[in-house]
Design an enzyme around this catalytic site. Sequence first.
Site, mmCIF file in Angstrom:
data_model
loop_
_atom_site.group_PDB
_atom_site.id
_atom_site.type_symbol
_atom_site.label_atom_id
_atom_site.label_comp_id
_atom_site.label_asym_id
_atom_site.label_seq_id
_atom_site.Cartn_x
_atom_site.Cartn_y
_atom_site.Cartn_z
ATOM 1 N N HIS A 129 12.513 -4.822 9.025
ATOM 2 C CA HIS A 129 11.870 -6.011 8.602
ATOM 3 C C HIS A 129 10.800 -5.657 7.560
ATOM 4 C CE1 HIS A 129 9.906 -9.923 8.229
ATOM 5 N NE2 HIS A 129 8.858 -9.203 8.340
ATOM 6 N N ASP A 188 16.594 -8.493 -25.605
ATOM 7 C CA ASP A 188 17.120 -8.138 -24.286
ATOM 8 C C ASP A 188 16.117 -7.166 -24.029
ATOM 9 O OD1 ASP A 188 18.712 -7.007 -22.296
ATOM 10 O OD2 ASP A 188 20.374 -7.893 -23.088
ATOM 11 N N TRP A 200 7.348 0.483 9.305
ATOM 12 C CA TRP A 200 7.766 0.866 7.605
ATOM 13 C C TRP A 200 6.964 1.745 7.074
ATOM 14 C CZ3 TRP A 200 5.687 -0.206 2.928
ATOM 15 C CH2 TRP A 200 4.323 -0.851 2.998
ATOM 16 N N SER A 218 15.126 3.381 -8.630
ATOM 17 C CA SER A 218 15.377 1.993 -9.178
ATOM 18 C C SER A 218 14.138 1.510 -9.554
ATOM 19 C CB SER A 218 16.065 1.201 -8.329
ATOM 20 O OG SER A 218 15.842 -0.122 -8.710
ATOM 21 N N SER A 219 13.097 1.397 -9.128
ATOM 22 C CA SER A 219 11.729 0.844 -9.509
ATOM 23 C C SER A 219 11.030 1.657 -10.610
ATOM 24 C CB SER A 219 10.796 0.799 -8.347
ATOM 25 O OG SER A 219 11.125 0.117 -7.324
ATOM 26 N N HIS A 228 -1.120 1.736 -1.019
ATOM 27 C CA HIS A 228 -2.028 0.440 -1.505
ATOM 28 C C HIS A 228 -1.577 -0.233 -2.683
ATOM 29 C CE1 HIS A 228 -4.898 -2.575 -0.334
ATOM 30 N NE2 HIS A 228 -5.266 -2.286 -1.568
ATOM 31 N N GLU A 261 0.893 -0.106 -3.951
ATOM 32 C CA GLU A 261 2.224 -1.039 -3.740
ATOM 33 C C GLU A 261 2.035 -2.460 -3.589
ATOM 34 O OE1 GLU A 261 5.445 -0.573 -4.117
ATOM 35 O OE2 GLU A 261 6.180 -2.195 -2.672
ATOM 36 N N TYR A 312 -0.432 -4.394 -4.599
ATOM 37 C CA TYR A 312 -0.755 -4.901 -5.692
ATOM 38 C C TYR A 312 0.355 -5.185 -6.629
ATOM 39 C CZ TYR A 312 -5.308 -5.136 -4.028
ATOM 40 O OH TYR A 312 -6.238 -5.490 -3.156
ATOM 41 N N SER A 338 -0.367 -18.273 -12.919
ATOM 42 C CA SER A 338 -1.013 -18.403 -14.262
ATOM 43 C C SER A 338 -0.487 -19.169 -15.348
ATOM 44 C CB SER A 338 -1.690 -17.116 -14.941
ATOM 45 O OG SER A 338 -2.562 -16.547 -13.641
ATOM 46 N N HIS A 359 -8.470 2.819 3.247
ATOM 47 C CA HIS A 359 -9.049 1.925 3.980
ATOM 48 C C HIS A 359 -7.965 1.242 5.049
ATOM 49 C CE1 HIS A 359 -7.626 -1.653 0.985
ATOM 50 N NE2 HIS A 359 -6.639 -1.285 1.880
ATOM 51 N N HIS A 360 -6.666 1.885 5.105
ATOM 52 C CA HIS A 360 -5.836 1.912 5.940
ATOM 53 C C HIS A 360 -5.813 2.884 7.153
ATOM 54 C CE1 HIS A 360 -3.178 -0.919 3.455
ATOM 55 N NE2 HIS A 360 -3.735 -0.267 2.353
ATOM 56 N N THR A 381 -10.568 -10.525 -7.777
ATOM 57 C CA THR A 381 -9.670 -11.429 -7.267
ATOM 58 C C THR A 381 -10.403 -12.900 -7.446
ATOM 59 O OG1 THR A 381 -8.795 -9.721 -5.847
ATOM 60 C CG2 THR A 381 -8.427 -11.835 -5.315
ATOM 61 N N LYS A 400 -10.244 -14.603 -10.809
ATOM 62 C CA LYS A 400 -8.957 -15.117 -10.656
ATOM 63 C C LYS A 400 -8.744 -16.502 -10.117
ATOM 64 C CE LYS A 400 -5.707 -11.399 -11.769
ATOM 65 N NZ LYS A 400 -5.100 -12.184 -12.936
ATOM 66 N N ARG A 450 -0.318 -4.578 17.383
ATOM 67 C CA ARG A 450 1.052 -4.752 16.840
ATOM 68 C C ARG A 450 2.201 -4.117 17.103
ATOM 69 N NH1 ARG A 450 0.056 -2.698 10.378
ATOM 70 N NH2 ARG A 450 2.272 -3.213 10.121
#
Lengths: 314, 532
Positions: B79, B108, B144, B171-172, B255, B257, B259, B270, B304-305, B330, B333, B452
């Site tokens: 998932h 293009d 994951w 790909s990314s 991390h 990722e 963002y 925006s 922090h993870h 943040t 924004k 979890r």
Amino acid sequence: MHPFSEIETGIKNCNNHVGENMKIKSVATLMGMSALAFYSSMAVGSKYNFPEPQSVIAQDIYDQHIVLLWICLAIFVGVFGVMFYSILKHRKSLGYKAANFHHSTTVEIIWTVIPCLILVVMALPATKTVIAMKDTSSPDMTIKATGYQWMWGYDYLEGEGEGISFYSKLATPMAQIENREAKGDNYLLEVDNNLVVPVGKKVRVILTANDVIHAWWVPALGVKQDAIPGFIRDVWFAADNPGIYRGQCAELCGKDHGFMPIVVEVLEEEAYAQWAAEKLAASSGASQVASANIEMIADASEAIEAAEENSENN
Amino acid sequence: MAAVHGDVHDHGHDDHHPTGISRWLTTTNHKDIGTMYLWFSLAMFFTGGFLAMGIRAELFQPGIQILEPELFNSFTTLHGLIMVFGAIMPAFVGFANWQVPMMIGAPDMAFARMNLWSFWLLPIAATLLVSSFFVPGGAAAGGWTFYPPLSTQGGLGVDMMIFAVHILGASSIMGAINIITTILNMRAPGMKLMDMPLFVWTWLITAYLLVLVMPVLAGTVTMLLTDRHFGTSFFNAAGGGDPVLFQHIFWFFGHPEVYIMILPSFGIVSEVIPTFSRKPLFGYSSMVYATASIAILSCVVWAHHMFTAGMPTVAQLFFMYATMLIAVPTGVKVFNWTATMWQGAMSFETPMLFAIGFIFLFVIGGFSGVICAIVPIDIQVQDTYYVIAHFHYVLVSGSLFALFAGAYYWIPKWTGRMYDEKLGKLHFWLSMIFFNLTFFVQHFLGLAGMPRRIPDYALQFADFNMISSIGAFGFGLSQVLFVYIMIKTIRSGEKAPEKPWDGATTLEWTHLPTPAPYHSFEKPPVFKPTVH
């Protein structure tokens, strides 16, 4: 500091302005007190918040979380108050004509600086707690907890009860898990052998694991630490009150990750001494267990050394 | 399409392209490729959603009913992987493909063939991931984040996952290089960087993050692969390695990722907020700087993870302070969006509803983020449902709601047809209600102590889990409505006016017909910057 204490003083101050009417004053105090009591009863032991804290650290965490919630709520009301006022009033359907401003350096500096200040307010108490949590020095007793797939092993390394060693496995029968029997009160949170410790003593827990990473977590005591194979970590707690505190493994460790709970039983000092003596007598009775213990003690001194080295690094 | 749009062009280029399957296999057109990205991500969204429904069905009541624990772990693992790498990221690349060239006045993408290649890698990776359920040993079940040593234990499914991650990463990276090159080299004459629409800006910054961190992920999974099969011990303590090293490297990718998945949504929001407020975006340049600050800060907060993994006090404090700092840009924004709405002449079509819903719920996710940043509190909530609630507030009501806002906003430009406004609003309100029903109660579950990634739980968690499952089923069903709305729009939607949103100011609305022709801006438009 209780978040409602300010309100309560506020109410009292108000009453001073009203006059000397003692009745009103005492009624207000009573109301304040009952509001406080209601609030506490709602928060402590409620299923909407952390479990009732049973150690200094857990209490710090609990209080800081409440303070943060109030700060967040205030910001939330402020920001969305403005936004929803705007949504209600500044509508095209009401014929509102759009203004055309698009920046203001002053405003932008203000709303950059204020959040910074709020963050400092949040960070100060947190920093103190972090330093306190990390201080595992001069414990009254040291216990090694080892994570296995899927149970915990406990070895009492130093302090009263030194030499006690046992495994602690889930006690809930499979029939309850597979819905063939009614589930008991402590479903999935009960083990065959509780970790028993004396009340008020600084207990240092050295953690490691045998196979994969596990995490030793007892919410009421405010401790959670990963148990990492090949490495040693340590945490400490000192339980405020006797009782049984339940937790679970908090790091995914495979199939039965959800089935390796932690149960800490905190006893009065005398009761603990009695338990430790019985436990030691029982284990010295069985000779094979005793030889295992000798091996364990050799392991233990190594583990303590390694952990001390580890603490120095930290 | 060629016949419809041929007359729009006053130039000699022909719009003829192969039809049927060979059109999609051979196209180098950014719009075709964008469309494929979007359909692919939608398909993956439903695949990941199916797994989520399985998870919530198992958690509906205490006890093991539907999924055995190992299969449950595979469900949560896949998932996460499918939603992150298959649904959210490709959807944003789809938006970038459609919108970046049109918004900067380019014909293009810079590398058209590479663009096609980076798309077609995705179905290959997705096939690997999904088919791993059917190999001996089943799909990867280590979460994951696939922490070793647990992920060294799995079977063939783990190897398939590793290869899938490799392919997705490649790909990314290609997609990101393409976007950077396009934005830096192909803007309409006169369009300076600080004239670009915010969606383009956020994607430029995101693309740099991708190029920075995807190779790190590729390195990590390669080390895991050699640990599994070639006798190395990078993450094996018995061989002199360190399992925590994996977590450091993984989160150095992981991390930024998160963002990567939120910055383009900031971009979409925006665009939408000023359009429907009929007022220029407040604080354009501070928005750009805030985005850049978030991106830079995101590279120094990874640990922090890992507050419970055990770290020196100084390291814990550093990562706590750095993480808290992210709240500042943040916050800027959110304040800027609010100031944009202030004294605007707002209307509330579906894109605007999703954008406001985004701000409202993203802020809640931001608050729980600050709470998680505080080390002592994080010690309690780490690896609990509180964290699950936190990141679904920023990823579902954050990234996904912004994607919905963008889809409703640009679908008239893409198809020349309007969506059904009533159904769109219904989709919004259903999503809003069921989302909160699913995830708000999970905060309580986490605080009360539910870890979890467990297939079964203690009885005190039963009520909230049932509520959460009901919410999840409702949320899942509401998304079927989204597919219905989109297909209905494409097949039989009312013809869209040339400029359905009177407040829109970007090039695709001001300089191109609706629907956008197959080839747009073959001659660069004359760009006149508006004042910021």
